[in-house]
Enzyme design. Structure first.
Site, PDB file in Angstrom:
ATOM      1  CE  LYS A 134      45.796  42.605  55.065  1.00 56.33           C
ATOM      2  NZ  LYS A 134      46.109  43.811  54.273  1.00 56.33           N
ATOM      3  CG  ASP A 164      39.142  31.364  43.702  1.00 51.98           C
ATOM      4  OD1 ASP A 164      39.273  31.564  42.473  1.00 51.98           O
ATOM      5  OD2 ASP A 164      38.060  31.029  44.205  1.00 51.98           O
ATOM      6  CG  ASP A 210      39.496  34.937  38.588  1.00 54.81           C
ATOM      7  OD1 ASP A 210      39.897  33.772  38.395  1.00 54.81           O
ATOM      8  OD2 ASP A 210      38.288  35.247  38.579  1.00 54.81           O
TER       9      ASP A 210
HETATM   10 MG    MG Z   1      38.305  31.366  40.573  1.00 57.40          MG
END
Ligand code: MG
Ligand code: NAI
Length: 330
Positions: A176, A233, A237
C-alpha cells in the site's frame, strides 16, 4: 532416509487431521519417525505451559514440524497465537510463509493457480507498540510495523527465486505504497533492486485493496505474489475462499537458510464447533504435509499426494484420509 518429524497435533480437530496427514505420508512410501508434542490451549489450561524455551530447544533438533491447529475457546485470544505460533516463527526464524492456491473462483469458469509469499517475522506482527491509560477516556494504543532491509530483502529474494523456477515466471509485489509511504518505499525499492538481478522474471505491483478485487474477479493474473506479514495474512484467507475453501488451504512456515526446522500447518484453526465429530476435512493438513515433503527433497511423493487430492473426496475425516492414502499407494 528417515526424516524426524515433531508432531504438534494441538487442539480440537488438529490431532485428527495431522493423524490423517501422517497416514498419507507413510502411504506415499516416505520414511518418517514422528515424536508427539502436547502443546496448545488444552496443555496451557492443564499446567500453564505455552511453549517453554526448553521445549523450543527440543523442537530445534527435528527435521521439520507438522502442526494441526492450536487454540481453544477457554483461553483468551493472543495467549497461544503469540506464545506458541509467533514464538516459533520468530525464534526458529521461519521468515517465509508460503501458501499455494488452486481452484476456480465462485462465479468463475477457468481454474487458477498461484502462490503467496508472506513475510513472516516482521511488519505489524513484530509486537512493536504499547498502551497507556488503558480503560480510561485518555487511553492510547500504538502498534508499529517493523521493516528491516535484511528482512524485506530475504523475503523478496525468496519470491524471485521461486518465480524464476516456475513456468510463468511472474511476480507481483502487493503493498500500500501510496499511503504507507515509509515501509512501502523500502519494499518497493528493494523489490526493484532485486528485480534487476532476475531479468527473466516479469514483475507487477498492486495495492492491497486492488489485489482483493483481482483475487475474486481475475485471479488468473497472478503467478507468485510477495507481500508483508499483515497484508499476507488477510490476503491468504481470501485466497482460500476463492480456491476451494478452508478445508483445502495449506501452508509452509519456512526457514530457507535451514538453520532450524521449518513448520507446516493447515491454514484453518481448531474448529471447536465440529471437534470430536470425525467431520473435519483433513485435506488441508495432508497438502501441508506435501509441502513438507517438497522441503525434505521428497518432491515425487509430494506430487503423488497432490495428485491424489486433486479429485475431491467427501466423507468423514478418517474416510477422506483412507481414500487419499489408497490413491497415493496405487
Ligand atoms: Mg490468518
Ligand atoms: P477455524 O478455522 O477453526 O474455523 C472456522 C470455520 O471453518 C468453522 O466453522 C469450522 O468448523 C470450519 N473449519 C475449519 N477447518 C475445517 C476443516 N478442516 N474441515 C471442515 N471445516 C473446517 O477458525 P476459528 O473458529 O476462527 O478459530 C477456532 C480456534 O482456532 C480459535 O481458538 C483460533 O484462535 C484458532 N486458530 C488457530 C489457527 C492455527 O492453529 N494456526 C489458525 C486459525 C484459528
Amino acid at each position: 532416509m528417515t526424516h524426524n518429524i515433531a508432531l504438534i497435533g494441538g487442539d480440537g480437530i488438529g490431532p485428527d487431521v495431522t493423524a490423517e496427514a501422517v497416514k498419507v505420508v507413510r502411504a506415499a512410501g516416505v520414511d518418517i519417525d514422528t515424536t508427539d508434542f502436547d502443546l496448545g490451549g488444552q496443555r496451557f489450561l492443564r499446567d500453564g505451559e505455552v511453549l517453554s524455551d526448553g521445549t523450543l530447544d527440543e523442537l530445534r533438533a527435528f527435521d521439520c514440524i507438522l502442526l494441526g491447529a492450536v487454540g481453544t475457546p477457554e483461553v483468551p485470544p493472543g495467549v497461544i497465537e503469540r506464545g506458541l505460533l509467533l514464538k516459533m516463527r520468530f525464534e526458529l526464524d521461519l521468515y517465509i510463509n508460503q501458501r499455494p492456491f488452486a481452484g476456480t473462483a465462485p462465479g468463475g469458469d477457468t481454474p487458477h493457480e498461484f502462490v503467496v509469499i508472506r513475510e513472516n517475522t516482521e511488519g505489524m506482527y513484530a509486537g512493536e507498540g504499547g498502551s497507556l491509560r488503558t480503560g480510561t477516556p485518555h487511553e492510547v494504543a500504538t502498534q508499529g510495523s517493523v521493516n528491516t532491509r535484511m528482512g524485506v530483502e530475504r523475503c523478496i529474494r525468496y519470491a524471485f527465486e521461486l518465480a524464476a523456477d516456475r513456468e510463468r515466471k511472474h511476480l507481483t509485489l502487493v503493498h500500500k505504497t501510496n499511503v504507507l509511504t515509509f515501509s512501502g518505499d523500502l519494499w518497493e525499492r528493494t523489490f526493484n533492486e532485486v528485480a534487476a538481478e532476475y531479468p527473466q522474471v516479469d514483475t507487477a505491483y498492486n495495492h492491497v485493496d486492488a489485489a482483493c478485487i483481482y483475487f475474486v474477479q481475475d485471479p488468473h493474473r497472478y503467478d507468485v505474489i510477495v507481500t508483508d506479514n499483515l497484508f499476507g495474512d488477510i490476503l491468504t484467507d481470501l485466497g482460500g475462499a476463492v480456491s476451494g475453501g478452508i478445508g483445502l488451504a495449506s501452508s509452509a512456515n519456512l526457514n530457507p537458510a535451514r538453520t532450524g526446522p521449518s513448520m507446516f500447518e493447515p491454514v484453518h484453526g481448531s474448529a471447536p464447533d465440529i471437534t470430536g465429530q470425525n467431520k473435519a476435512n483433513p485435506t488441508a493438513a495432508i497438502l501441508s504435509a506435501a509441502l513438507m515433503l517438497d522441503f525434505l527433497d521428497e518432491g515425487a511423493a509430494a506430487d503423488r499426494i497432490r495428485a491424489a487430492c486433486a479429485e475431491p473426496v467427501t466423507g468423514s475425516t478418517t474416510d477422506v484420509g483412507d481414500t487419499i492414502a489408497t490413491r497415493v499407494r496405487n
